[in-house]
Design a protein around this motif. Structure first.
Motif, PDB file in Angstrom:
ATOM      1  N   LEU A  62       0.866  -1.184   0.000  1.00 26.43           N
ATOM      2  CA  LEU A  62       0.000   0.000   0.000  1.00 26.43           C
ATOM      3  C   LEU A  62       0.896   1.225   0.000  1.00 26.43           C
ATOM      4  CD1 LEU A  62      -2.704  -1.088   2.622  1.00 26.43           C
ATOM      5  CD2 LEU A  62      -2.714  -1.383   0.138  1.00 26.43           C
ATOM      6  N   ILE A  63       0.644   2.142  -0.909  1.00 25.23           N
ATOM      7  CA  ILE A  63       1.503   3.316  -1.051  1.00 25.23           C
ATOM      8  C   ILE A  63       0.682   4.602  -0.962  1.00 25.23           C
ATOM      9  CG2 ILE A  63       3.224   2.103  -2.440  1.00 25.23           C
ATOM     10  CD1 ILE A  63       2.004   3.369  -4.950  1.00 25.23           C
ATOM     11  N   SER A  64       1.349   5.681  -0.546  1.00 27.51           N
ATOM     12  CA  SER A  64       0.694   6.990  -0.468  1.00 27.51           C
ATOM     13  C   SER A  64       1.639   8.057  -0.998  1.00 27.51           C
ATOM     14  CB  SER A  64       0.300   7.320   0.977  1.00 27.51           C
ATOM     15  OG  SER A  64       1.461   7.488   1.780  1.00 27.51           O
ATOM     16  N   ASN A  65       1.091   9.233  -1.206  1.00 27.14           N
ATOM     17  CA  ASN A  65       1.892  10.361  -1.668  1.00 27.14           C
ATOM     18  C   ASN A  65       2.829  10.847  -0.555  1.00 27.14           C
ATOM     19  OD1 ASN A  65       2.336  13.464  -2.172  1.00 27.14           O
ATOM     20  ND2 ASN A  65       1.637  12.636  -4.131  1.00 27.14           N
ATOM     21  N   LYS A  66       3.995  11.309  -0.931  1.00 30.82           N
ATOM     22  CA  LYS A  66       4.998  11.756   0.032  1.00 30.82           C
ATOM     23  C   LYS A  66       4.485  12.917   0.894  1.00 30.82           C
ATOM     24  CE  LYS A  66       9.360  10.533   0.840  1.00 30.82           C
ATOM     25  NZ  LYS A  66       9.822   9.116   0.917  1.00 30.82           N
ATOM     26  N   LYS A  67       3.532  13.682   0.382  1.00 33.93           N
ATOM     27  CA  LYS A  67       2.982  14.810   1.138  1.00 33.93           C
ATOM     28  C   LYS A  67       2.142  14.347   2.327  1.00 33.93           C
ATOM     29  CE  LYS A  67       2.799  17.930  -2.864  1.00 33.93           C
ATOM     30  NZ  LYS A  67       1.898  18.697  -3.772  1.00 33.93           N
ATOM     31  N   ASP A  68       1.664  13.116   2.255  1.00 34.60           N
ATOM     32  CA  ASP A  68       0.902  12.562   3.381  1.00 34.60           C
ATOM     33  C   ASP A  68       1.888  12.059   4.426  1.00 34.60           C
ATOM     34  OD1 ASP A  68      -1.474  12.968   1.921  1.00 34.60           O
ATOM     35  OD2 ASP A  68      -1.212  11.060   0.893  1.00 34.60           O
ATOM     36  N   SER A  69       1.914  12.725   5.565  1.00 33.70           N
ATOM     37  CA  SER A  69       2.929  12.434   6.582  1.00 33.70           C
ATOM     38  C   SER A  69       2.753  11.078   7.266  1.00 33.70           C
ATOM     39  CB  SER A  69       2.939  13.538   7.650  1.00 33.70           C
ATOM     40  OG  SER A  69       1.649  13.664   8.236  1.00 33.70           O
ATOM     41  N   ASP A  70       1.522  10.585   7.322  1.00 29.44           N
ATOM     42  CA  ASP A  70       1.258   9.328   8.008  1.00 29.44           C
ATOM     43  C   ASP A  70       1.714   8.153   7.139  1.00 29.44           C
ATOM     44  OD1 ASP A  70       0.420   7.368   9.698  1.00 29.44           O
ATOM     45  OD2 ASP A  70      -1.698   7.921   9.688  1.00 29.44           O
ATOM     46  N   THR A  71       2.616   7.338   7.656  1.00 30.33           N
ATOM     47  CA  THR A  71       3.116   6.181   6.909  1.00 30.33           C
ATOM     48  C   THR A  71       2.577   4.866   7.472  1.00 30.33           C
ATOM     49  OG1 THR A  71       5.108   6.097   8.290  1.00 30.33           O
ATOM     50  CG2 THR A  71       5.240   7.379   6.245  1.00 30.33           C
ATOM     51  N   LEU A  72       1.542   4.969   8.299  1.00 28.97           N
ATOM     52  CA  LEU A  72       0.914   3.781   8.878  1.00 28.97           C
ATOM     53  C   LEU A  72      -0.531   3.672   8.403  1.00 28.97           C
ATOM     54  CD1 LEU A  72       2.100   4.147  12.594  1.00 28.97           C
ATOM     55  CD2 LEU A  72       3.225   2.859  10.770  1.00 28.97           C
ATOM     56  N   ILE A  73      -0.990   2.439   8.208  1.00 31.02           N
ATOM     57  CA  ILE A  73      -2.381   2.246   7.820  1.00 31.02           C
ATOM     58  C   ILE A  73      -2.906   0.960   8.457  1.00 31.02           C
ATOM     59  CG2 ILE A  73      -1.790   1.018   5.671  1.00 31.02           C
ATOM     60  CD1 ILE A  73      -4.273   2.386   4.421  1.00 31.02           C
ATOM     61  N   ALA A  74      -4.118   1.030   8.987  1.00 34.77           N
ATOM     62  CA  ALA A  74      -4.747  -0.131   9.614  1.00 34.77           C
ATOM     63  C   ALA A  74      -5.622  -0.845   8.583  1.00 34.77           C
ATOM     64  CB  ALA A  74      -5.587   0.296  10.809  1.00 34.77           C
ATOM     65  N   LEU A  75      -5.467  -2.136   8.500  1.00 31.99           N
ATOM     66  CA  LEU A  75      -6.228  -2.908   7.526  1.00 31.99           C
ATOM     67  C   LEU A  75      -7.734  -2.820   7.783  1.00 31.99           C
ATOM     68  CD1 LEU A  75      -5.403  -4.482   5.068  1.00 31.99           C
ATOM     69  CD2 LEU A  75      -5.280  -6.552   6.454  1.00 31.99           C
ATOM     70  N   LYS A  76      -8.114  -2.617   9.037  1.00 28.33           N
ATOM     71  CA  LYS A  76      -9.541  -2.493   9.368  1.00 28.33           C
ATOM     72  C   LYS A  76     -10.155  -1.267   8.696  1.00 28.33           C
ATOM     73  CE  LYS A  76      -8.836   0.036  13.727  1.00 28.33           C
ATOM     74  NZ  LYS A  76      -9.090   0.047  15.191  1.00 28.33           N
ATOM     75  N   ASP A  77      -9.339  -0.201   8.516  1.00 30.59           N
ATOM     76  CA  ASP A  77      -9.832   0.995   7.835  1.00 30.59           C
ATOM     77  C   ASP A  77     -10.042   0.739   6.343  1.00 30.59           C
ATOM     78  OD1 ASP A  77      -9.860   2.485  10.157  1.00 30.59           O
ATOM     79  OD2 ASP A  77      -7.835   3.261   9.880  1.00 30.59           O
ATOM     80  N   VAL A  78      -9.158  -0.059   5.752  1.00 29.58           N
ATOM     81  CA  VAL A  78      -9.310  -0.413   4.337  1.00 29.58           C
ATOM     82  C   VAL A  78     -10.574  -1.248   4.149  1.00 29.58           C
ATOM     83  CG1 VAL A  78      -8.252  -1.571   2.367  1.00 29.58           C
ATOM     84  CG2 VAL A  78      -6.801  -0.369   4.018  1.00 29.58           C
ATOM     85  N   GLU A 133       2.212   0.384 -13.044  1.00 28.82           N
ATOM     86  CA  GLU A 133       2.956   1.611 -13.351  1.00 28.82           C
ATOM     87  C   GLU A 133       2.047   2.833 -13.241  1.00 28.82           C
ATOM     88  OE1 GLU A 133       6.512   0.622 -16.466  1.00 28.82           O
ATOM     89  OE2 GLU A 133       4.479   0.514 -17.254  1.00 28.82           O
ATOM     90  N   GLU A 134       0.842   2.727 -13.762  1.00 24.94           N
ATOM     91  CA  GLU A 134      -0.096   3.849 -13.726  1.00 24.94           C
ATOM     92  C   GLU A 134      -0.545   4.157 -12.302  1.00 24.94           C
ATOM     93  OE1 GLU A 134      -2.984   4.218 -17.173  1.00 24.94           O
ATOM     94  OE2 GLU A 134      -2.387   2.124 -17.399  1.00 24.94           O
ATOM     95  N   VAL A 135      -0.643   3.121 -11.463  1.00 22.44           N
ATOM     96  CA  VAL A 135      -1.004   3.335 -10.056  1.00 22.44           C
ATOM     97  C   VAL A 135       0.075   4.153  -9.361  1.00 22.44           C
ATOM     98  CG1 VAL A 135      -1.419   2.235  -7.833  1.00 22.44           C
ATOM     99  CG2 VAL A 135      -2.372   1.223  -9.907  1.00 22.44           C
ATOM    100  N   VAL A 136       1.335   3.768  -9.557  1.00 21.25           N
ATOM    101  CA  VAL A 136       2.455   4.489  -8.942  1.00 21.25           C
ATOM    102  C   VAL A 136       2.476   5.944  -9.398  1.00 21.25           C
ATOM    103  CG1 VAL A 136       4.972   4.626  -8.781  1.00 21.25           C
ATOM    104  CG2 VAL A 136       3.847   2.399  -8.666  1.00 21.25           C
ATOM    105  N   LYS A 137       2.309   6.187 -10.662  1.00 21.44           N
ATOM    106  CA  LYS A 137       2.314   7.548 -11.195  1.00 21.44           C
ATOM    107  C   LYS A 137       1.170   8.380 -10.607  1.00 21.44           C
ATOM    108  CE  LYS A 137       4.373   6.386 -15.685  1.00 21.44           C
ATOM    109  NZ  LYS A 137       4.149   6.325 -17.162  1.00 21.44           N
ATOM    110  N   PHE A 138      -0.026   7.803 -10.552  1.00 25.22           N
ATOM    111  CA  PHE A 138      -1.195   8.537 -10.060  1.00 25.22           C
ATOM    112  C   PHE A 138      -1.023   8.928  -8.597  1.00 25.22           C
ATOM    113  CE2 PHE A 138      -5.478   8.814  -8.240  1.00 25.22           C
ATOM    114  CZ  PHE A 138      -6.092   9.684  -9.129  1.00 25.22           C
ATOM    115  N   VAL A 139      -0.570   7.982  -7.772  1.00 21.85           N
ATOM    116  CA  VAL A 139      -0.388   8.270  -6.343  1.00 21.85           C
ATOM    117  C   VAL A 139       0.731   9.293  -6.144  1.00 21.85           C
ATOM    118  CG1 VAL A 139       0.289   7.278  -4.121  1.00 21.85           C
ATOM    119  CG2 VAL A 139      -1.269   6.025  -5.613  1.00 21.85           C
TER     120      VAL A 139
END
Length: 303
Positions: free
Chosen positions: A121-137, A186-192
């Motif tokens: 699971l990846i996020s944009n660098k501007k999003d400071s939170d690097t943790l994610i709970a699977l229950k939220d997904v 590849e398109e997912v990485v670019k979009f995020v």
């Protein structure tokens, strides 16, 4: 003397039968053997990089040519069942209905596990939170309540990652709002990388062995550590965490072959599961099915 003549007669009959059998086998396989010839392999697009690496080494070692056809999981299975090729690489074994289909055709596919992969699971660098709970997904996919997730980005609506998460959440399909899908990882990485607030879902192999097209985008993304369901700790999709079984989004990889003769499908599967293939998996950052041994050279004295 009669015994000798009888023995020679039996030998020649056996030899002729063996020769005819070999010729029939050769005609069926189009002069293909386990290390020679040409074959096509269907592959789940989310694990394309590791198979490309394996093919490059296999072809440089043997007189073989393998044509790779990356597709979404659903497209791979459909083509596989339609007999467009007898070899496929998937992130799951065949299910009960697929096995029944082959049984009715009197075909017994051979399934070989060769690695354990991770869905990242990846996020944009501007999003400071690097943790994610699977229950939220899971809650987001079920449409239950408010979560920190603004949107989920998949590579393809028919992808193995979509199937994985819908099974995990117990839903038949992803929500129509807040879920984006493209045609490739590849398109997912670019979009995020270009849009903050989005959570991308990709095969970790694309991040560990990026193509030229996405290499520069990786500096603009975070690879998230994931908290499993009913768990307290967060774990990153690392090789060590895959080995210890702590990363919650792990999955096994299989090569499935139903060629019905000793062709490249059998040879390539053996290569993947063998020492060289397992070393390639180890180097890729995935977890090999069998950890290759190390040879230590011990010297009696140092020069």
């Amino acid at each position: 003397m009669r015994k000798i003549v009888l023995a020679l007669s039996v030998f020649f009959v056996f030899a002729i039968g063996f020769f005819i059998s070999c010729k029939q086998s050769e005609s069926k396989s189009g002069k293909e053997s386990i290390i020679k010839g040409k074959a096509t392999i269907l592959v789940d697009e989310t694990v394309k990089p590791i198979i490309e690496d394996q093919i490059a080494v296999f072809e440089s070692t043997y007189d073989a040519q393998i044509v790779l056809q990356p597709k979404s999981e659903k497209e791979v299975v459909q083509a596989f069942l339609k007999d467009t090729t007898g070899i496929a690489v998937l992130s799951r074994p065949l299910n009960a209905n697929e096995i029944k289909f082959f049984e009715q055709m009197k075909i017994k596919p051979k399934t070989t596990k060769f690695a354990t992969d991770a869905i990242a699971l990846i996020s944009n660098k501007k999003d400071s939170d690097t943790l994610i709970a699977l229950k939220d997904v899971v809650a987001f996919l079920k449409g239950n309540g408010q979560t920190k997730i603004k949107g989920l980005v998949f590579d393809n609506p028919n992808s193995s990652t979509v199937r994985y998460f819908t099974n995990l959440a117990g839903v038949k399909e992803v929500p129509k709002e807040g879920v984006y899908s493209f045609k490739s990882n590849e398109e997912v990485v670019k979009f995020v990388a270009e849009n903050d607030g989005m959570i991308g879902v990709v095969g970790v192999n694309w991040l560990l062995q990026p193509t030229v097209n996405i290499k520069d985008y990786l500096t603009n993304i975070n690879v998230l550590s994931v908290q499993g369901l009913n768990k307290n700790s967060y774990f990153a999709p690392t090789q060590n965490n895959l080995a210890e079984g702590t990363y919650p989004l792990a999955r096994d990889l299989f090569i499935i072959n139903y060629q019905g003769y000793s062709g490249l499908g059998m040879g390539f599967a053996s290569f993947l599961a063998g020492e060289i293939g397992q070393r390639i998996v180890l180097k890729s950052g995935m977890l090999p099915n069998e950890i290759p041994g190390r040879k230590l050279l011990i010297k009696s004295r140092i020069k």
